[in-house]
Design a protein around this motif. Sequence first.
Motif, PDB file in Angstrom:
ATOM      1  N   CYS A 111      13.124  33.748  34.260  1.00  0.00           N
ATOM      2  CA  CYS A 111      11.789  33.386  33.777  1.00  0.00           C
ATOM      3  C   CYS A 111      11.728  31.963  33.246  1.00  0.00           C
ATOM      4  N   PHE A 112      10.714  31.248  33.679  1.00  0.00           N
ATOM      5  CA  PHE A 112      10.511  29.866  33.238  1.00  0.00           C
ATOM      6  C   PHE A 112       9.021  29.606  33.072  1.00  0.00           C
ATOM      7  N   VAL A 113       8.702  28.726  32.108  1.00  0.00           N
ATOM      8  CA  VAL A 113       7.325  28.217  31.999  1.00  0.00           C
ATOM      9  C   VAL A 113       7.384  26.700  31.998  1.00  0.00           C
ATOM     10  N   LEU A 114       6.541  26.079  32.803  1.00  0.00           N
ATOM     11  CA  LEU A 114       6.477  24.614  32.845  1.00  0.00           C
ATOM     12  C   LEU A 114       5.100  24.150  32.408  1.00  0.00           C
ATOM     13  N   PRO A 115       5.048  23.035  31.661  1.00  0.00           N
ATOM     14  CA  PRO A 115       3.736  22.488  31.275  1.00  0.00           C
ATOM     15  C   PRO A 115       3.118  21.748  32.456  1.00  0.00           C
ATOM     16  N   VAL A 116       1.793  21.686  32.492  1.00  0.00           N
ATOM     17  CA  VAL A 116       1.095  20.958  33.564  1.00  0.00           C
ATOM     18  C   VAL A 116       0.155  19.946  32.904  1.00  0.00           C
ATOM     19  N   GLY A 117       0.336  18.666  33.212  1.00  0.00           N
ATOM     20  CA  GLY A 117      -0.545  17.630  32.672  1.00  0.00           C
ATOM     21  C   GLY A 117      -1.724  17.388  33.597  1.00  0.00           C
ATOM     22  N   ASP A 118      -2.522  16.373  33.274  1.00  0.00           N
ATOM     23  CA  ASP A 118      -3.745  16.139  34.050  1.00  0.00           C
ATOM     24  C   ASP A 118      -3.624  14.954  35.011  1.00  0.00           C
ATOM     25  N   SER A 119      -2.548  14.185  34.889  1.00  0.00           N
ATOM     26  CA  SER A 119      -2.439  13.032  35.792  1.00  0.00           C
ATOM     27  C   SER A 119      -1.661  13.433  37.048  1.00  0.00           C
ATOM     28  N   ILE A 120      -1.899  12.680  38.135  1.00  0.00           N
ATOM     29  CA  ILE A 120      -1.181  12.967  39.384  1.00  0.00           C
ATOM     30  C   ILE A 120       0.326  12.906  39.146  1.00  0.00           C
ATOM     31  N   ARG A 121       0.744  11.894  38.373  1.00  0.00           N
ATOM     32  CA  ARG A 121       2.189  11.774  38.095  1.00  0.00           C
ATOM     33  C   ARG A 121       2.721  13.046  37.427  1.00  0.00           C
ATOM     34  N   GLU A 122       1.995  13.532  36.401  1.00  0.00           N
ATOM     35  CA  GLU A 122       2.473  14.724  35.673  1.00  0.00           C
ATOM     36  C   GLU A 122       2.424  15.981  36.553  1.00  0.00           C
ATOM     37  N   ILE A 123       1.347  16.119  37.314  1.00  0.00           N
ATOM     38  CA  ILE A 123       1.210  17.325  38.150  1.00  0.00           C
ATOM     39  C   ILE A 123       2.346  17.391  39.168  1.00  0.00           C
ATOM     40  N   PHE A 124       2.653  16.256  39.775  1.00  0.00           N
ATOM     41  CA  PHE A 124       3.694  16.285  40.807  1.00  0.00           C
ATOM     42  C   PHE A 124       5.110  16.308  40.218  1.00  0.00           C
TER      43      PHE A 124
END
Length: 534
Positions: free
Chosen positions: A78-91
């Motif tokens: 099990c893992f959880v990853l954060p997701v940001g709003d910029s293209i750099r963060e999303i990818f």
Amino acid sequence: MVFILRSYDEISGDLLRARYLLPGESGYCDMCRRVAGYIGACDEEKNEFEEIMLSKKFLPNSPTLMNAGSGKGQLSACFVLPVGDSIREIFETLKNSAIIHKSGGGTGFNFSSIRPSGSQAGFPGGKASGPVSFIKIFDSATGVIKQGGRRRGANIGILDVDHPDIIPFINSKRAEGRLRNFNISVMADDSFMRSPDDGILEIIAGNIIRNGEPGILFRDTVNRKNKVPGLGVIDAVNPCGEEPLLPFESCNLGSLNLSEFVSSGEFRYDLLKKSVRTAVCFLDNVIDKNRYPLKEIEDATLKTRKIGLGVMGFHDMLIKLGIPYESPGALQAAGGIMSLIESESVGESRIIAEEKGAFPAIGGSIWEFPVRNATTTAIAPTGSISLIAGCSSGIEPLFGLAYLRRHLASREYFIVHPLFSKALDSGFLKDKSGIISEAYSKGSISGLESLPEDFRALFKVADEIGWKAHIDMQAVFQDHVHAAVSKTVMLPEHSGTDDVIDAIYYGWRKGLKGLTFYRNKSRRDAVMTTGDGC
Ligand code: ADP
């Protein structure tokens, strides 16, 4: 059409050979020796770990079975990853999830930080494409990566109920086959549940009736019961929902097979206590033996040292004890067993803390005495390890007594549940094959009035058990579980949206952290099927 009748042992053997055994290993015993040898810190531990695995009383999650001692060494499910709003963060998150999938883990994400579709993005006049389009990219990437050539990754995509794209999100799996590698869940808070937007609830319920998705998560309940509130708010869970986790946290799971604790019609609490203690040592060792796929994951995981000890084979245990799943006796047994697992696991975690130290973030936690692990308990679905152990999965009621199971993608096997088969033999019932044929074609034996009533009650299957009884059972387990409970509330084929809405409210009021549903026969690609009811 002719289907091959397969025993549980044959299915388990096929699965082990296809996905778990390393070159040179010939079967289950070899795997247990390898895993126990790698996880045990001394000979005594190695022997104890080997014994609870060989006796099928306990199994860790699949990545531990597949990777321990293999040179790969990523052991968590099990893992959880954060997701940001910029293209750099999303990818960046997409890249990290690919690395996790390759290592055998499943990933959970809350996509609510991503700005809504149609809002300003990039150059002036540019329009954002919104969370659902990015989820599609994550889904495609998952489809490409096969974990060590063995299985595809699993994900859960979560969106807050007040995100402007919530409706397209809820509808994103409406057509069967879309977002195949994702479960989706709506994150609702108490204020939504107190004064809901009925339109949204109707759409959620309509989709659930259609194909079982989305699930629903209750943010305030999760956070009220968060053991380490000092580290921040939890807004995501792992793919099957049993582990609410902070960004970059991981967790390793293990399950006790309750069916193996029944001997001569008695439940052996003494043996259970001992096995809980051994299992906690095992899972705590896994944290230190683990090779983490990312530095951030290692840091976050070592801060809280969460482990998730749960159960499988619960319905098999009830059958062996003669207790119907839908009965006060079953709820009582569940509460007694799980509260014992909770208290013994905390007791053991406390003993380990005396020797090795408490988890580092304990200062921000609710614990008033040192413990080694911020959480010790969770109920996993045990989709694969229950097949290996040959028991009913997690805390679920049996899906069927005689059914077809699509196995390892291509083959279809006819399975008769061994306890049912044995009960038919020992009851000296005439026409065993006629009863099995009815169990397959109708999906149940309730209509066979020639069978004794208590026998029919004992062998009631998942879609004959009312949704309230499913939720009551989930709630009893949740009361004694630090993390969460993976459970599918099975709805009969002819259920409607009102049933789903009532069930969502019932579950929320009962203190569940989330709910997942499946209306019988609503998906064509179901793994298990009974006849068409003719
Ligand atoms: P198992 O029986 O294989 O140990 P479970 O069915 O109990 O696994 O699932 C436990 C957790 O393992 C899930 O919630 C999810 O986080 C992860 N998981 C399950 N299946 C997969 C998969 N195919 N790929 C990646 N992770 C998975």
